[in-house]
Enzyme design. Structure first.
Site, PDB file in Angstrom:
ATOM      1  N   GLY A 209       0.836  -1.208   0.000  1.00  0.00           N
ATOM      2  CA  GLY A 209       0.000   0.000   0.000  1.00  0.00           C
ATOM      3  C   GLY A 209       0.863   1.247   0.000  1.00  0.00           C
ATOM      4  O   GLY A 209       2.047   1.180  -0.305  1.00  0.00           O
ATOM      5  N   ASN A 210       0.275   2.364   0.311  1.00  0.00           N
ATOM      6  CA  ASN A 210       1.046   3.602   0.462  1.00  0.00           C
ATOM      7  C   ASN A 210       0.362   4.445   1.527  1.00  0.00           C
ATOM      8  O   ASN A 210      -0.716   4.096   2.002  1.00  0.00           O
ATOM      9  CB  ASN A 210       1.151   4.348  -0.879  1.00  0.00           C
ATOM     10  CG  ASN A 210      -0.207   4.724  -1.411  1.00  0.00           C
ATOM     11  OD1 ASN A 210      -0.910   5.551  -0.843  1.00  0.00           O
ATOM     12  ND2 ASN A 210      -0.615   4.090  -2.515  1.00  0.00           N
ATOM     13  N   SER A 211       1.003   5.547   1.933  1.00  0.00           N
ATOM     14  CA  SER A 211       0.492   6.270   3.102  1.00  0.00           C
ATOM     15  C   SER A 211      -0.489   7.395   2.763  1.00  0.00           C
ATOM     16  O   SER A 211      -0.690   8.289   3.579  1.00  0.00           O
ATOM     17  CB  SER A 211       1.656   6.796   3.942  1.00  0.00           C
ATOM     18  OG  SER A 211       2.601   7.390   3.096  1.00  0.00           O
TER      19      SER A 211
END
Ligand code: CTP
Length: 399
Positions: A209-211
């Site tokens: 994922g990413n933030s």
């Protein structure tokens, strides 16, 4: 414009409360139907009789107006009645309570149950206005979709000079007029927005994922809805909530986002793709949790479909397509390339080199570039203000 509009004014305990009398007068003169609510502390600063006389209606202060006769003020009904709730002045105390769901007086109960837009005009001394807790509460209130006006600069009741004064009644009046006209800016338009990250599964419990928090896209969605648009928000996993004014479709994977966005695009006038979509996903997803081993674990990745590009390929003449670009180097050049390669009308450029901009922050600093390479740079602002800049640029370009 305000003729017949139902405006509920909430007054809290601040010396600026005396100015609210003038605001009520301006609204009544403009033909609005005005009702006033006061907190008990507000009554120390201005009398309910003054505001009741000016608004031509009795002022409500307590939840229970006549306890022995079992009479109570129906806060739900008041919240439903109003086209707009304006809390002016909003003290640090009331702002703190509104931001945290505290409901120990009539005004707060009405705020919590109101379905209409809410405008907040803060008023306090400069050090209070500067305090991190107040700042946090105000940014939270903006996140909830409230229209928080900027306090004005000048001499304060304490004698100190600085920011914290309630905006002058004429300025609040102008903001109220703008709030109602804003509604029209996008009415009749269908807007599709993507927000948040995507989570690409590795096994049943792990993902890539990413933030991205989703805050920027959700702020755009909320504002577009309050400007009268019918908004569909296709949102990756995000803890940020959205109001019932936005039709939200939650998704997890890039492939699900692709499917939902392509389903909704043909009936949309504008699409704003702010989601941080994963560019790659694991080629195969393990059916069971991958066990730890001593050897190196390689996960083979394959590209996901580019959702924005797919819309650019099928875009009709009357559709307006907006993309985002998050860049670390050669920002302008890369953003311009994306306009061409994805057939966009407008791109919103965020640079990771700018402090306070990008993932997770409540602020953002953007540059807008259109398909003719016209560029406008903006200062660091709250994501709600950035949302207004983006939507204003779109409004200028669509019929
Ligand atoms: N985007 C998309 N689908 C993807 C990847 C990105 O719709 N699979 C959209 C994003 O929502 C954003 C825009 O494309 O509006 C730009 O994303 P970005 O990651 O900056 O660009 P990429 O084209 O993926 O290029 P790169 O990561 O190499 O900069």
């Amino acid at each position: 414009m305000l003729r017949g509009k139902k405006i509920l004014i909430g007054v809290t305990g601040s010396i600026a409360a005396y100015k609210t009398a003038h605001l009520v007068r301006l609204l009544v003169k403009a033909g609005a139907e005005v009702r006033v609510l006061m907190t008990p502390a507000a009554c120390d600063f201005i009398s309910p009789l003054t505001l009741g006389t000016l608004s031509k209606h009795p002022v409500s202060v307590h939840m229970v107006s006549n306890a022995d006769q079992g009479t109570w003020t129906n806060h739900v009904e008041m919240g439903m009645w109003a086209d707009l709730l304006v809390v002016a002045p909003a003290s640090a105390n009331t702002i703190g309570k509104m931001a945290n769901g505290i409901c120990d007086n009539l005004l707060l109960a009405v705020y919590l149950s109101a379905k209409c837009p809410v405008m907040i005009a803060p008023a306090m001394d400069l050090d209070m206005y500067r305090h991190p807790s107040v700042k946090l509460n105000l940014s939270r209130l903006k996140e909830y979709g409230n229209n928080v006006l900027q306090a004005e600069n000048g001499e304060l009741a304490s004698g100190l000079i600085g920011e914290g004064r309630m905006p002058e009644p004429e300025n609040i009046f102008a903001a109220i007029e703008q709030q109602f006209s804003k509604k029209k800016k996008l009415s009749g338009k269908r807007i599709l927005i993507t927000a948040g990250p995507t989570h690409e599964a590795i096994d049943p419990v792990r993902f890539i994922g990413n933030s991205s928090s989703g805050k920027m896209g959700i702020a755009i969605a909320e504002l577009a809805a309050s400007w009268g648009a019918e908004v569909h928000l296709v949102c990756g996993p995000s803890f940020v909530e959205s109001s019932s004014a936005v039709h939200r479709i939650n998704v997890r994977f890039a492939a699900e986002m692709y499917k939902e966005v392509n389903r909704l695009f043909p009936s949309s006038d504008v699409a704003i793709l702010s989601a941080a979509v994963a560019d790659y996903r694991p080629k195969s997803v393990a059916g069971k949790k991958i066990k730890k081993a001593d050897a190196v674990l390689n996960i083979e990745l394959e590209p996901t479909a580019d959702i924005l590009k797919s819309l650019g390929e099928k875009k009709k003449k009357n559709q307006f397509l907006v993309g985002f670009a998050l860049e670390t180097d050669h920002e302008i050049e890369n953003a311009k390339k994306k306009i061409k390669s994805k057939n966009l009308d407008l791109i919103v450029l965020n640079s990771l080199n700018d402090k306070g901009a990008g993932f997770g922050y409540d602020t953002n600093k953007i540059t807008l570039i259109d398909r003719n390479n016209k560029m406008v740079r903006f200062e660091l602002k709250s994501k709600q203000e950035v949302a207004a800049d983006i939507l204003n640029a779109i409004v200028k370009n669509i019929k």
